[in-house]
Write an enzyme that holds these catalytic residues in place. Structure first.
Site, mmCIF file in Angstrom:
data_model
loop_
_atom_site.group_PDB
_atom_site.id
_atom_site.type_symbol
_atom_site.label_atom_id
_atom_site.label_comp_id
_atom_site.label_asym_id
_atom_site.label_seq_id
_atom_site.Cartn_x
_atom_site.Cartn_y
_atom_site.Cartn_z
ATOM 1 N N LYS A 66 14.490 3.582 3.738
ATOM 2 C CA LYS A 66 14.960 2.490 4.608
ATOM 3 C C LYS A 66 15.053 1.162 3.853
ATOM 4 C CE LYS A 66 10.918 0.622 7.044
ATOM 5 N NZ LYS A 66 10.796 -0.637 6.345
ATOM 6 N N ALA B 272 10.197 13.725 -11.831
ATOM 7 C CA ALA B 272 11.410 14.253 -11.210
ATOM 8 C C ALA B 272 11.015 15.222 -10.102
ATOM 9 C CB ALA B 272 12.243 14.969 -12.266
ATOM 10 N N GLY B 273 11.869 15.357 -9.106
ATOM 11 C CA GLY B 273 11.555 16.258 -8.002
ATOM 12 C C GLY B 273 12.735 16.392 -7.064
ATOM 13 N N PHE C 58 5.553 6.893 -11.677
ATOM 14 C CA PHE C 58 6.824 6.982 -10.937
ATOM 15 C C PHE C 58 7.968 7.494 -11.808
ATOM 16 C CE2 PHE C 58 6.338 5.594 -6.548
ATOM 17 C CZ PHE C 58 4.964 5.396 -6.570
ATOM 18 N N CYS D 58 9.340 4.322 3.781
ATOM 19 C CA CYS D 58 9.666 3.035 3.150
ATOM 20 C C CYS D 58 10.856 3.074 2.191
ATOM 21 C CB CYS D 58 8.446 2.496 2.440
ATOM 22 S SG CYS D 58 7.119 2.101 3.586
ATOM 23 N N LYS E 282 4.731 13.493 0.969
ATOM 24 C CA LYS E 282 3.930 13.531 -0.257
ATOM 25 C C LYS E 282 2.528 13.992 0.121
ATOM 26 C CE LYS E 282 2.158 8.842 -0.370
ATOM 27 N NZ LYS E 282 1.973 7.673 -1.185
ATOM 28 N N GLU F 172 0.822 5.280 1.229
ATOM 29 C CA GLU F 172 0.124 6.203 2.111
ATOM 30 C C GLU F 172 -0.634 7.216 1.254
ATOM 31 O OE1 GLU F 172 2.654 7.775 5.175
ATOM 32 O OE2 GLU F 172 3.406 5.784 5.662
ATOM 33 N N LEU G 50 0.818 -1.219 0.000
ATOM 34 C CA LEU G 50 0.000 0.000 0.000
ATOM 35 C C LEU G 50 0.847 1.262 0.000
ATOM 36 C CD1 LEU G 50 0.055 1.443 3.038
ATOM 37 C CD2 LEU G 50 -1.405 -0.469 3.600
HETATM 38 N N1 LIG Z 1 3.810 2.800 6.171
HETATM 39 C C1 LIG Z 1 3.664 2.249 4.982
HETATM 40 O O1 LIG Z 1 3.197 2.875 4.048
HETATM 41 C C2 LIG Z 1 4.080 0.819 4.741
HETATM 42 C C3 LIG Z 1 3.649 0.155 3.580
HETATM 43 C C4 LIG Z 1 4.039 -1.168 3.351
HETATM 44 C C5 LIG Z 1 4.832 -1.817 4.286
HETATM 45 N N2 LIG Z 1 5.244 -1.162 5.412
HETATM 46 C C6 LIG Z 1 6.026 -1.924 6.405
HETATM 47 O O2 LIG Z 1 5.115 -2.349 7.428
HETATM 48 C C7 LIG Z 1 5.746 -2.339 8.723
HETATM 49 C C8 LIG Z 1 4.976 -1.439 9.675
HETATM 50 O O3 LIG Z 1 5.019 -0.129 9.185
HETATM 51 P P1 LIG Z 1 4.116 1.053 9.810
HETATM 52 O O4 LIG Z 1 4.405 2.280 9.029
HETATM 53 O O5 LIG Z 1 2.701 0.570 9.936
HETATM 54 O O6 LIG Z 1 4.781 1.127 11.282
HETATM 55 P P2 LIG Z 1 4.525 2.132 12.474
HETATM 56 O O7 LIG Z 1 5.818 2.391 13.079
HETATM 57 O O8 LIG Z 1 3.641 3.262 12.011
HETATM 58 O O9 LIG Z 1 3.619 1.281 13.520
HETATM 59 C C9 LIG Z 1 4.049 0.134 14.170
HETATM 60 C C10 LIG Z 1 3.190 -0.110 15.421
HETATM 61 O O10 LIG Z 1 3.687 -1.296 16.083
HETATM 62 C C11 LIG Z 1 3.539 -1.111 17.494
HETATM 63 N N3 LIG Z 1 4.366 -2.046 18.247
HETATM 64 C C12 LIG Z 1 5.696 -2.041 18.469
HETATM 65 N N4 LIG Z 1 6.058 -3.116 19.225
HETATM 66 C C13 LIG Z 1 4.927 -3.793 19.494
HETATM 67 C C14 LIG Z 1 4.635 -4.984 20.214
HETATM 68 N N5 LIG Z 1 5.588 -5.670 20.851
HETATM 69 N N6 LIG Z 1 3.359 -5.401 20.279
HETATM 70 C C15 LIG Z 1 2.355 -4.709 19.666
HETATM 71 N N7 LIG Z 1 2.572 -3.585 18.958
HETATM 72 C C16 LIG Z 1 3.833 -3.131 18.873
HETATM 73 C C17 LIG Z 1 3.931 0.361 17.691
HETATM 74 O O11 LIG Z 1 3.451 0.843 18.930
HETATM 75 C C18 LIG Z 1 3.254 1.017 16.469
HETATM 76 O O12 LIG Z 1 1.937 1.437 16.785
HETATM 77 C C19 LIG Z 1 7.194 -1.889 8.448
HETATM 78 O O13 LIG Z 1 7.974 -3.041 8.250
HETATM 79 C C20 LIG Z 1 7.081 -1.123 7.143
HETATM 80 O O14 LIG Z 1 8.286 -1.132 6.422
HETATM 81 C C21 LIG Z 1 4.868 0.124 5.672
HETATM 82 O O1 LIG Z 2 7.172 9.841 -9.739
HETATM 83 C C1 LIG Z 2 7.394 9.904 -8.510
HETATM 84 C C2 LIG Z 2 6.706 9.122 -7.549
HETATM 85 C C3 LIG Z 2 7.045 9.253 -6.205
HETATM 86 N N1 LIG Z 2 8.013 10.116 -5.814
HETATM 87 C C4 LIG Z 2 8.406 10.203 -4.391
HETATM 88 O O2 LIG Z 2 8.621 8.888 -3.888
HETATM 89 C C5 LIG Z 2 8.299 8.813 -2.513
HETATM 90 C C6 LIG Z 2 7.405 7.641 -2.222
HETATM 91 O O3 LIG Z 2 6.148 7.834 -2.831
HETATM 92 P P1 LIG Z 2 5.021 6.703 -2.824
HETATM 93 O O4 LIG Z 2 5.576 5.458 -3.358
HETATM 94 O O5 LIG Z 2 3.814 7.240 -3.479
HETATM 95 O O6 LIG Z 2 4.715 6.606 -1.256
HETATM 96 P P2 LIG Z 2 4.796 5.495 -0.105
HETATM 97 O O7 LIG Z 2 3.537 5.636 0.664
HETATM 98 O O8 LIG Z 2 6.103 5.652 0.579
HETATM 99 O O9 LIG Z 2 4.723 4.061 -0.827
HETATM 100 C C7 LIG Z 2 5.871 3.281 -1.177
HETATM 101 O O10 LIG Z 2 6.356 2.551 -0.055
HETATM 102 C C8 LIG Z 2 5.363 1.680 0.559
HETATM 103 C C9 LIG Z 2 6.007 1.086 1.795
HETATM 104 O O11 LIG Z 2 6.821 0.016 1.524
HETATM 105 C C10 LIG Z 2 4.963 0.633 -0.467
HETATM 106 O O12 LIG Z 2 4.005 -0.249 0.130
HETATM 107 C C11 LIG Z 2 4.382 1.309 -1.704
HETATM 108 O O13 LIG Z 2 4.047 0.331 -2.684
HETATM 109 C C12 LIG Z 2 5.437 2.280 -2.261
HETATM 110 O O14 LIG Z 2 4.908 2.980 -3.386
HETATM 111 C C13 LIG Z 2 7.673 10.173 -2.159
HETATM 112 O O15 LIG Z 2 8.652 10.970 -1.525
HETATM 113 C C14 LIG Z 2 7.303 10.776 -3.502
HETATM 114 O O16 LIG Z 2 7.345 12.192 -3.497
HETATM 115 C C15 LIG Z 2 8.700 10.899 -6.759
HETATM 116 O O17 LIG Z 2 9.596 11.685 -6.411
HETATM 117 N N2 LIG Z 2 8.365 10.765 -8.087
#
Ligand SMILES: NC(=O)c1ccc[n+]([C@@H]2O[C@H](COP(=O)([O-])OP(=O)(O)OC[C@H]3O[C@@H](n4cnc5c(N)ncnc54)[C@H](O)[C@@H]3O)[C@@H](O)[C@H]2O)c1
Ligand SMILES: O=c1ccn([C@@H]2O[C@H](COP(=O)(O)OP(=O)(O)O[C@H]3O[C@H](CO)[C@@H](O)[C@H](O)[C@H]3O)[C@@H](O)[C@H]2O)c(=O)[nH]1
Length: 438
Positions: free
Chosen positions: A264, A253-254, A250, A261, A322, A153, A151
């Site tokens: 890291k 440019a910016g 994707f 995500c 974003k 954000e 997903l």
């Molecule tokens: N944020 C995104 O858009 C996104 C998208 C895809 C994948 N991911 C991945 O998913 C994972 C989670 O990301 P996030 O952004 O939701 O994290 P986050 O840091 O926003 O939330 C993590 C939650 O886990 C809780 N937590 C920590 N230790 C715990 C425990 N022992 N028991 C229960 N809860 C506990 C924290 O209190 C926090 O509320 C990461 O590996 C991330 O890379 C994130």
């Molecule tokens: O053409 C583009 C598209 C994106 N961005 C930048 O790229 C970053 C990430 O953007 P986006 O991918 O839309 O946001 P995230 O919510 O971080 O989602 C990425 O990271 C998530 C966490 O792993 C994944 O689940 C998603 O598939 C992946 O798109 C942001 O800083 C954007 O401004 C650009 O500069 N140019």
């Protein structure tokens, strides 16, 4: 089906809410007591368009609840999702301490066959580690499955409910059947569920994010070339994006990619490569280029103001990494603000959603404004950091009457260069011709 989701961050909340929406009973578990209290009172702790409506509906219908107690939360759950943080450790690799802690807590409290699912982004081999950790104390059979989340954000609900694909890594037929049943409503919408082994699923997530970060970085380098050669990156983007092998998305440019995500995950994949003694040169370049790109506009501002920004005031539009999120993790705006302050400039900011999060970091060292126009009132120039729609069509008359001089540094290429020339602005953007305002 009864499901537990451990971790109520972005991923946990979206996962829990969307599985409740498809008829399951979901209990979300978090150790953060304040957060759980809020959730129990139906207060959504994150800004994510569309999530609040589903969240409230499913709580009211009794399909979604919250607890801080792991044992209570997983009671009767057939599937337990781990949606826990995997932040970079000191050496850049993904820190698995949150995942392994919960895995070790789970072992003794599982009471019947359960599927434990890694939803977090984790390095190859983590499913094995989680399995070993649980097995130390488990008295019942269980499987560990990798189901990375893709997903974005800001559009998380749509991404989850209508995913391009669902990736599931498992070598267990029993777990596969359970996961098949869970994702059946999503498959019915025509989206493929791709089954594979655990390691391939784990690597798929890093490969996807690193590929997208590379795609953006490639365009940022093309933009830098455009500036030197007098070409226009928007034209080049259209020219290549219409090739279906490349695709339109994707390619914008910016001022570099940010968020919780891409930075890291690229770093973690590079670290994984190092660990198996593979020199992943491409990823090292991607990280270096992205770092430079983030503060590129400050260098241009320094050149424009004859080397010094001391005593200048800058308005900043956009703080979130974003649009449509209040998330400021690794947001380019933060690095730019720090740099501007270090160079002796004053900073006034506005963002539709992320101001509270930035207040915690910068306190009163910068001025937080009530809207986009207040942020440019009396400023020497405007910096655009995030492409919120409200910034796309400003009242240029008002803008020019408020700014001390008509100068814009645009990190998101929001405006047409010809239109800016006609309006008499001095306008710097990314990979396009500079407009000198004369
Ligand atoms: N944020 C995104 O858009 C996104 C998208 C895809 C994948 N991911 C991945 O998913 C994972 C989670 O990301 P996030 O952004 O939701 O994290 P986050 O840091 O926003 O939330 C993590 C939650 O886990 C809780 N937590 C920590 N230790 C715990 C425990 N022992 N028991 C229960 N809860 C506990 C924290 O209190 C926090 O509320 C990461 O590996 C991330 O890379 C994130
Ligand atoms: O053409 C583009 C598209 C994106 N961005 C930048 O790229 C970053 C990430 O953007 P986006 O991918 O839309 O946001 P995230 O919510 O971080 O989602 C990425 O990271 C998530 C966490 O792993 C994944 O689940 C998603 O598939 C992946 O798109 C942001 O800083 C954007 O401004 C650009 O500069 N140019």
């Amino acid at each position: 089906m009864k499901i537990a989701v451990v971790g109520t961050g972005y991923v946990g909340l979206v996962t829990g809410t969307c599985f409740a929406e498809t008829g399951n009973h979901v209990t979300c578990v978090d150790i953060d007591e304040k957060k759980v209290e809020k959730l129990k009172n139906q207060i959504m702790p994150i800004y994510e368009p569309g999530l609040d409506v589903l969240f409230e509906r499913n709580i009211k219908q009794g399909r979604l609840d919250f607890t801080t107690n792991l044992k209570e939360g997983i009671k009767d759950a057939k599937i337990i999702f781990l949606a826990l943080p995997t932040p970079p450790g000191e050496d850049g690799s993904a820190d698995l301490k949150y995942i392994l802690k919960v895995a070790s807590d789970l072992g003794p409290i599982l009471s019947e066959y359960t599927v434990i699912v890694d939803k977090s982004t984790v390095p190859v081999g983590t499913a094995d580690k989680v399995h070993a950790q649980i097995a130390k104390n488990a008295k019942v059979p269980f499987d560990v499955v990798s189901n990375p989340e893709f997903l974005r954000e800001g559009v998380a609900v749509d991404d989850f409910m209508k995913p391009d694909r669902v990736v599931i890594g498992t070598s267990s037929d029993k777990a596969r059947k359970v996961m098949d049943q869970l994702y059946a409503p999503f498959v019915r919408q025509g989206n493929p569920v791709i089954f594979m082994d655990e390691k391939s699923a784990e690597l798929t997530k890093y490969a996807a994010n690193s590929f997208l970060a590379t795609k953006i970085t490639f365009m940022n380098e093309i933009a830098n070339m455009c500036e030197l050669l007098g070409a226009d990156v928007d034209m080049v983007r259209k020219g290549i994006g219409t090739d279906t092998r490349i695709g339109k998305r994707f390619l914008f440019a910016g001022i570099g990619y940010g968020g919780s995500c891409f930075p890291k995950d690229v770093q973690a994949l590079a670290k994984s490569a190092q660990e198996v003694k593979y020199d992943f040169k491409l990823l090292t370049s991607v990280m270096d280029v992205n770092q430079e790109q983030k503060t590129k506009l400050i260098h241009r501002a320094k050149a424009f103001y004859n080397g010094s920004l001391k005593g200048k005031t800058f308005g900043i539009w956009g703080l979130a990494f974003k649009p449509y999120t209040d998330d400021i993790r690794e947001a380019p705006a933060l690095e730019n603000i720090k740099e501007l302050l270090a160079l002796g400039a004053k900073v006034k900011v506005y963002d539709p959603e992320a101001m509270e999060n930035v207040k915690e970091l910068f306190g009163n060292t910068i001025e937080f404004c009530s809207d986009e126009y207040a942020a440019v009132d009396g400023a020497d120039a405007l910096f655009i950091m995030t492409e919120w729609p409200v910034f796309r069509t400003p009242e240029f008359d008002k803008l020019q009457s408020l700014l001390r001089s008509k100068v814009i540094f645009d990190g998101r290429n929001l405006y047409d260069t010809q239109a800016m020339e006609d309006l008499g602005f001095t306008y710097f953007s990314i990979g396009r011709k500079d407009v000198d305002g004369k």
